[in-house]
Design a protein around this motif. Structure first.
Motif, PDB file in Angstrom:
ATOM      1  N   SER A 195       1.489  15.846   4.712  1.00 15.75           N
ATOM      2  CA  SER A 195       2.236  14.527   4.443  1.00 15.75           C
ATOM      3  C   SER A 195       1.944  14.187   3.013  1.00 15.75           C
ATOM      4  N   THR A 196       2.938  13.779   2.402  1.00 13.72           N
ATOM      5  CA  THR A 196       2.654  13.138   1.129  1.00 13.72           C
ATOM      6  C   THR A 196       3.227  11.785   0.762  1.00 13.72           C
ATOM      7  N   ASP A 197       4.010  11.580   1.872  1.00 15.76           N
ATOM      8  CA  ASP A 197       4.654  10.314   1.923  1.00 15.76           C
ATOM      9  C   ASP A 197       3.844   9.080   2.343  1.00 15.76           C
ATOM     10  N   ALA A 198       3.416   8.205   1.248  1.00 14.66           N
ATOM     11  CA  ALA A 198       2.477   7.113   1.714  1.00 14.66           C
ATOM     12  C   ALA A 198       2.886   6.319   2.788  1.00 14.66           C
ATOM     13  N   SER A 199       4.362   6.123   3.268  1.00 17.38           N
ATOM     14  CA  SER A 199       4.796   5.107   4.132  1.00 17.38           C
ATOM     15  C   SER A 199       4.426   5.694   5.523  1.00 17.38           C
ATOM     16  N   VAL A 200       3.823   6.805   5.688  1.00 19.11           N
ATOM     17  CA  VAL A 200       3.684   7.386   7.134  1.00 19.11           C
ATOM     18  C   VAL A 200       2.220   7.101   7.303  1.00 19.11           C
ATOM     19  N   ARG A 201       1.378   6.472   6.548  1.00 22.15           N
ATOM     20  CA  ARG A 201      -0.006   6.307   6.578  1.00 22.15           C
ATOM     21  C   ARG A 201      -0.517   6.014   8.100  1.00 22.15           C
ATOM     22  N   GLN A 202       0.007   4.736   8.471  1.00 19.78           N
ATOM     23  CA  GLN A 202      -0.258   4.025   9.857  1.00 19.78           C
ATOM     24  C   GLN A 202       0.230   4.915  11.127  1.00 19.78           C
ATOM     25  N   SER A 203       1.456   5.633  10.825  1.00 16.95           N
ATOM     26  CA  SER A 203       2.102   6.480  11.837  1.00 16.95           C
ATOM     27  C   SER A 203       1.357   7.612  11.913  1.00 16.95           C
ATOM     28  N   LEU A 204       0.810   8.328  10.779  1.00 19.99           N
ATOM     29  CA  LEU A 204      -0.079   9.347  10.788  1.00 19.99           C
ATOM     30  C   LEU A 204      -1.148   9.136  11.576  1.00 19.99           C
ATOM     31  N   LYS A 205      -1.995   8.128  11.421  1.00 16.73           N
ATOM     32  CA  LYS A 205      -2.932   7.719  12.197  1.00 16.73           C
ATOM     33  C   LYS A 205      -2.757   7.816  13.697  1.00 16.73           C
ATOM     34  N   ASN A 235      -3.813  10.658   2.467  1.00 17.19           N
ATOM     35  CA  ASN A 235      -4.786  11.012   3.031  1.00 17.19           C
ATOM     36  C   ASN A 235      -6.109  10.313   2.619  1.00 17.19           C
ATOM     37  N   MET A 236      -6.344  10.200   1.175  1.00 18.76           N
ATOM     38  CA  MET A 236      -7.676   9.759   0.773  1.00 18.76           C
ATOM     39  C   MET A 236      -7.433   8.497  -0.185  1.00 18.76           C
ATOM     40  N   GLY A 237      -6.275   8.021   0.217  1.00 16.63           N
ATOM     41  CA  GLY A 237      -6.664   6.493  -0.605  1.00 16.63           C
ATOM     42  C   GLY A 237      -7.783   5.525  -0.064  1.00 16.63           C
ATOM     43  N   ARG A 238      -8.104   4.914  -1.295  1.00 15.17           N
ATOM     44  CA  ARG A 238      -9.366   4.139  -0.859  1.00 15.17           C
ATOM     45  C   ARG A 238      -9.368   3.140   0.281  1.00 15.17           C
ATOM     46  N   ASN A 239      -8.210   2.417   0.401  1.00 13.30           N
ATOM     47  CA  ASN A 239      -8.184   1.522   1.325  1.00 13.30           C
ATOM     48  C   ASN A 239      -7.145   1.644   2.325  1.00 13.30           C
ATOM     49  N   ARG A 240      -5.927   2.200   1.985  1.00 12.62           N
ATOM     50  CA  ARG A 240      -4.882   2.418   3.127  1.00 12.62           C
ATOM     51  C   ARG A 240      -4.678   3.893   3.362  1.00 12.62           C
ATOM     52  N   ALA A 243      -8.015   8.467   5.719  1.00 14.14           N
ATOM     53  CA  ALA A 243      -9.350   8.724   6.079  1.00 14.14           C
ATOM     54  C   ALA A 243     -10.042   7.250   6.238  1.00 14.14           C
ATOM     55  N   ALA A 244      -9.499   6.266   5.569  1.00 13.52           N
ATOM     56  CA  ALA A 244     -10.084   5.032   5.237  1.00 13.52           C
ATOM     57  C   ALA A 244      -9.563   4.127   6.837  1.00 13.52           C
ATOM     58  N   LEU A 245      -8.268   4.620   7.173  1.00 13.40           N
ATOM     59  CA  LEU A 245      -7.899   3.908   8.440  1.00 13.40           C
ATOM     60  C   LEU A 245      -8.528   4.316   9.582  1.00 13.40           C
TER      61      LEU A 245
END
Length: 446
Positions: A195-205, A235-240, A243-245
């Motif tokens: 995944s490269t779509d930043a909008s799915v960060r929380q849903s990916l977790k 995946n590797m964004g510092r705050n969101r 990995a951070a989640l």
């Protein structure tokens, strides 16, 4: 006559051997203390008399030349005696057990055994088809070739649909084994990519958490050691980033990094700890100091860093972190005094059993180190597999079938090491489910 040959002391000895409390004896009426008769106490049960191979020799008692230890042993192995023992212990037979002892039940059992043997061979062929990434349409041709070689496969299951069902049974058996390992393991590491779509960060977790819960693995966050993924911001964004989640619930979780590699390199005794190489675990002792004093101090600083970083995780698993340094020192000295002559591979092949029995707290450290994320190559291989298998000619493969094929290809053993027994049991248990209630056959898929 022969009675004079068997003394009471000998009969008592036979009774004490192998706990033959069922053996009883009568003495002659005179003062010679000789045995007149031997008999079995449990075989006098009326329920045993209905057996086809019933014999009353040990019920009425054996006398004379028949009172031999060998005859006592033979009687203890008879079906009549074994069932009498079970009855005396209050063991209840199920309806299935009673039915299987009848002539019709035995014939049905043999028929089932023959079918299981055929299905076992067919599942092995299906495993080969999946492992070699062949389409299900090749299955009937391989079966026909085997039948020409006089392999008894029957005709009932030789079609593409059954090959798909066999593959499902194999995949489900592997999944059950995986779930058992995940529940038994105190620690896990997650590999993810795609995944490269930043909008799915929380849903990916949440997708990861849900996936573990669907498998029956609870409290995944309390087992998480690390995450391995690509460097995309999702995946590797510092705050969101992912990995951070994940660190919100598992603050000790670690993603692969050069700094970590350097720490591991020193702790494990290698100047260059090559991330992703499983062979490094055989080289831990390669550069351990050969001097006893230097060996005592070796790795203390690195162990402290690992202990500090994973302190919260170790506390959840009741690890005595205050004992880690002393156990590490004792383990190194034990190696120095007793095992330093062994090759690295030989030492670490037994290393975990040594840790488990003698250094239980340090064992958690080495398990965590082994699970630290080092490479995402396995995920990349999975993508390559999907591109090869779900081609334009196989675009109708369902998600579940694709998962089973992926599990077989990536995690399945070599064909020579594949044991089909669990898959056979899975196939027949699913077959019962498909048959409908009360054994009424459901619709056929073949």
């Amino acid at each position: 006559m022969a009675v004079k040959g068997l003394k009471e002391e000998t009969a008592k000895k036979w009774i004490s051997e192998n706990n033959r409390s069922w053996l009883e004896y009568d003495l002659t009426p005179d003062a010679s203390r000789l045995v007149e008769r031997l008999r079995c106490r449990v075989c006098s049960d009326e329920r045993v008399r209905a057996l086809r191979n019933y014999s009353n020799s040990f019920v009425e008692g054996i006398t004379g030349s028949g009172m031999k230890k060998d005859n006592v042993k033979k009687h203890s192995r008879t079906e009549m005696h074994v069932k009498a023992i079970a009855l005396s212990r209050g063991v209840k037979r199920t309806l299935s057990e009673i039915y299987s002892s009848t002539p019709l039940g035995k014939a049905f059992k043999k028929s089932n055994s023959d079918e299981e043997s055929r299905v076992s061979k067919l599942i092995e062929i299906s495993y080969m088809v999946a492992k070699e990434e062949l389409p299900f349409s090749k299955f009937p041709s391989v079966c026909k070739t085997e039948k020409r070689h006089k392999v008894p496969l029957g005709t009932k299951y030789i079609n593409e649909e059954k090959c798909s069902e066999f593959t499902t049974s194999i995949g489900q058996a592997f999944e059950d084994e995986l779930v058992q390992e995940l529940n038994q393991s105190p620690y896990i590491t997650i590999l993810t990519d795609g995944s490269t779509d930043a909008s799915v960060r929380q849903s990916l977790k949440q997708t990861i958490i849900d996936a573990f819960q669907e498998l029956g693995v609870k409290n995944m966050q309390n087992k998480l050691v690390g995450l391995c993924c690509d460097g995309a911001s999702v995946n590797m964004g510092r705050n969101r980033g992912l990995a951070a989640l994940l660190r919100q619930d598992s603050p000790w979780s670690q993603e692969a990094s050069r700094t970590l590699a350097e720490v591991l390199g020193r702790l494990l005794g290698s100047k260059t700890y090559r991330m992703g190489s499983s062979r490094d675990w055989c080289y831990w002792t390669l550069l351990w100091p050969k001097n006893k004093e230097s060996l005592t101090e070796f790795g203390k600083e690195e162990l402290l860093q690992v202990k500090t970083h994973f302190d919260g995780l170790f506390q959840l698993h009741s690890v005595r972190t205050d004992a880690l340094e002393s156990e590490f020192t004792e383990m190194k000295l034990f190696w120095y005094s007793n095992l330093s002559h062994l090759s690295r591979a030989d030492f670490w092949s037994a290393g975990y059993s040594i840790l488990k029995t003698q250094y239980p707290n340090l064992l958690h450290v080495f398990i965590v180190l082994k699970l630290l994320p080092v490479s995402n190559a396995k995920v990349e291989r999975a993508f390559s597999f999907m591109r090869r298998v779900k081609s334009d000619w196989r675009n109708s493969l369902s998600e579940s079938t694709l998962n089973h094929l992926l599990r077989i290809d990536i995690d399945g053993p070599d064909f020579d090491d594949f044991d089909p027994s669990a898959s056979v049991n899975m196939f027949f248990s699913d077959k019962v489910t498909r048959s409908g209630p009360a054994g009424v056959a459901g619709p056929s898929t073949s």
